[in-house]
Scaffold this motif. Structure first.
Motif, PDB file in Angstrom:
ATOM      1  N   LEU A 113       0.813  -1.221   0.000  1.00 40.98           N
ATOM      2  CA  LEU A 113       0.000   0.000   0.000  1.00 40.98           C
ATOM      3  C   LEU A 113       0.846   1.270   0.000  1.00 40.98           C
ATOM      4  CD1 LEU A 113      -2.541  -0.982   2.804  1.00 40.98           C
ATOM      5  CD2 LEU A 113      -3.002  -0.892   0.348  1.00 40.98           C
ATOM      6  N   ALA A 114       2.074   1.146   0.459  1.00 39.25           N
ATOM      7  CA  ALA A 114       2.892   2.327   0.737  1.00 39.25           C
ATOM      8  C   ALA A 114       3.776   2.712  -0.446  1.00 39.25           C
ATOM      9  CB  ALA A 114       3.773   2.071   1.950  1.00 39.25           C
ATOM     10  N   HIS A 115       3.813   3.997  -0.687  1.00 36.76           N
ATOM     11  CA  HIS A 115       4.774   4.571  -1.624  1.00 36.76           C
ATOM     12  C   HIS A 115       5.897   5.147  -0.768  1.00 36.76           C
ATOM     13  CE1 HIS A 115       1.982   4.252  -4.981  1.00 36.76           C
ATOM     14  NE2 HIS A 115       1.053   4.711  -4.167  1.00 36.76           N
ATOM     15  N   GLN A 116       7.131   4.772  -1.087  1.00 33.76           N
ATOM     16  CA  GLN A 116       8.260   5.261  -0.306  1.00 33.76           C
ATOM     17  C   GLN A 116       8.926   6.423  -1.033  1.00 33.76           C
ATOM     18  OE1 GLN A 116      10.780   2.161   1.501  1.00 33.76           O
ATOM     19  NE2 GLN A 116       9.389   0.721   0.496  1.00 33.76           N
ATOM     20  N   TRP A 117       9.359   7.388  -0.242  1.00 33.43           N
ATOM     21  CA  TRP A 117       9.991   8.574  -0.811  1.00 33.43           C
ATOM     22  C   TRP A 117      11.000   9.111   0.182  1.00 33.43           C
ATOM     23  CZ3 TRP A 117       9.161  14.098   0.091  1.00 33.43           C
ATOM     24  CH2 TRP A 117       9.686  14.906  -0.926  1.00 33.43           C
ATOM     25  N   SER A 118      12.129   9.588  -0.320  1.00 32.19           N
ATOM     26  CA  SER A 118      13.139  10.214   0.528  1.00 32.19           C
ATOM     27  C   SER A 118      13.269  11.668   0.141  1.00 32.19           C
ATOM     28  CB  SER A 118      14.507   9.538   0.344  1.00 32.19           C
ATOM     29  OG  SER A 118      14.489   8.258   0.895  1.00 32.19           O
ATOM     30  N   LEU A 119      13.304  12.523   1.133  1.00 30.87           N
ATOM     31  CA  LEU A 119      13.508  13.944   0.892  1.00 30.87           C
ATOM     32  C   LEU A 119      14.975  14.159   0.569  1.00 30.87           C
ATOM     33  CD1 LEU A 119      12.275  16.801   0.927  1.00 30.87           C
ATOM     34  CD2 LEU A 119      12.900  16.925   3.341  1.00 30.87           C
ATOM     35  N   LYS A 120      15.235  14.622  -0.621  1.00 29.40           N
ATOM     36  CA  LYS A 120      16.605  14.870  -1.067  1.00 29.40           C
ATOM     37  C   LYS A 120      17.106  16.184  -0.478  1.00 29.40           C
ATOM     38  CE  LYS A 120      16.513  11.248  -3.683  1.00 29.40           C
ATOM     39  NZ  LYS A 120      16.601  10.051  -2.932  1.00 29.40           N
ATOM     40  N   PRO A 121      18.431  16.360  -0.457  1.00 27.53           N
ATOM     41  CA  PRO A 121      18.961  17.640   0.015  1.00 27.53           C
ATOM     42  C   PRO A 121      18.408  18.787  -0.834  1.00 27.53           C
ATOM     43  CG  PRO A 121      20.729  16.044  -0.195  1.00 27.53           C
ATOM     44  CD  PRO A 121      19.497  15.425  -0.804  1.00 27.53           C
ATOM     45  N   PRO A 122      18.382  19.969  -0.283  1.00 30.81           N
ATOM     46  CA  PRO A 122      17.821  21.097  -1.027  1.00 30.81           C
ATOM     47  C   PRO A 122      18.607  21.379  -2.309  1.00 30.81           C
ATOM     48  CG  PRO A 122      18.977  21.855   0.932  1.00 30.81           C
ATOM     49  CD  PRO A 122      18.929  20.369   0.998  1.00 30.81           C
ATOM     50  N   GLY A 123      17.879  21.818  -3.310  1.00 27.90           N
ATOM     51  CA  GLY A 123      18.505  22.177  -4.576  1.00 27.90           C
ATOM     52  C   GLY A 123      19.093  23.574  -4.521  1.00 27.90           C
ATOM     53  N   ARG A 124      19.683  23.941  -5.633  1.00 23.06           N
ATOM     54  CA  ARG A 124      20.360  25.235  -5.728  1.00 23.06           C
ATOM     55  C   ARG A 124      19.401  26.392  -5.430  1.00 23.06           C
ATOM     56  NH1 ARG A 124      23.100  29.103  -7.953  1.00 23.06           N
ATOM     57  NH2 ARG A 124      25.320  28.859  -8.145  1.00 23.06           N
ATOM     58  N   GLU A 125      18.194  26.306  -5.948  1.00 21.75           N
ATOM     59  CA  GLU A 125      17.218  27.389  -5.750  1.00 21.75           C
ATOM     60  C   GLU A 125      16.872  27.567  -4.273  1.00 21.75           C
ATOM     61  OE1 GLU A 125      12.684  27.817  -7.070  1.00 21.75           O
ATOM     62  OE2 GLU A 125      14.070  27.658  -8.773  1.00 21.75           O
TER      63      GLU A 125
END
Length: 193
Positions: A113-125
C-alpha cells in the motif's frame, strides 16, 4: 499512504503544505507530544495516542493530508500497523496519509500500500533563497555583508549537499567567526562542509 524518510521535518512540512495548498487540501499533523491538529487549530482531544489519532482520520469523510511525524518507532506495534492499513485501504478520494521519520523499515503488512519517498537535500534554488534570507537578516541587524551576486552564487555552491538547517548554521558560524560575511567565507564554507 506515503512513507517519507526525511531529516528536515520543517522543510518537508513546507513542501507538503505548498502541494496541499495548490490542491486546496487541509493539512493535519500528528506528533507524539501534541496529537493530531489541523493547521491553524488546536489538537483533537486525546489524539496524542496514535490509535485515537488514526481512528479520527479514519472517521473523517473529507479530503486532507494527514502527516504523522516521527512515526517510525510505532511501526513495530501490530495494532498501529493494522490501523494504518485500514485507514489507507478505506481512504476516501483526496485523503493522503503521510508517515515521516529519519528512516523507515516498511512493515510487510503495508508494503503493497505504501509509496516510499526520501527527501533529497535542497537544490540550488532553495539554498540560494536561504543564503539571501540569511544575508538579509544580517543586513537588517547592521551586520557587515560584503559579498556580490557572484560571490553569493559561490556560497550556494559551497553549501550544496547540506540540509537547510546545516547550511544556515554554517553560514551563521562563518559570519560570526570573523564578524562579517565576505568572500573569505567561501573557502571556509567548503572546508567546514
Amino acid at each position: 499512504l506515503l512513507l517519507v524518510e526525511a531529516q528536515e521535518e520543517e522543510r518537508l512540512l513546507g513542501i507538503i503544505r505548498e502541494a496541499a495548498h495548490r490542491l486546496d487540501l487541509p493539512v493535519w499533523t500528528w506528533s507524539a507530544t501534541r496529537g493530531l491538529a489541523k493547521d491553524g487549530h488546536h489538537a483533537q482531544y486525546q489524539t496524542v495516542d496514535p490509535h485515537v489519532a488514526l481512528e479520527f482520520v479514519g472517521e473523517l469523510s473529507g479530503p486532507g493530508v494527514f502527516v504523522f511525524a516521527d512515526v517510525h518507532p510505532l511501526l513495530t506495534d501490530a495494532l498501529v500497523i493494522r490501523r494504518i492499513k485500514e485507514v489507507a485501504q478505506s481512504a476516501r478520494r483526496g485523503q493522503t496519509l503521510v508517515l515521516t521519520g529519519p528512516r523507515h523499515e516498511v512493515p510487510p503488512e503495508i508494503e503493497s500500500l505504501a509509496h516510499q519517498w526520501s527527501l533529497k537535500p535542497p537544490g540550488r534554488e532553495e539554498l540560494h533563497a536561504l543564503v539571501k534570507r540569511t544575508l538579509d537578516t544580517f543586513v537588517s541587524r547592521s551586520f557587515p555583508v560584503v559579498v556580490n551576486a557572484a560571490e553569493v552564487d559561490q556560497m550556494v555552491d559551497a553549501l550544496r549537499g547540506l540540509t537547510i538547517t546545516e547550511a544556515e548554521r554554517l553560514v551563521q558560524r562563518e559570519a560570526l567567526r570573523d564578524g562579517q560575511v565576505s568572500p573569505a567565507d567561501i573557502p571556509a564554507l567548503r572546508t567546514a562542509k
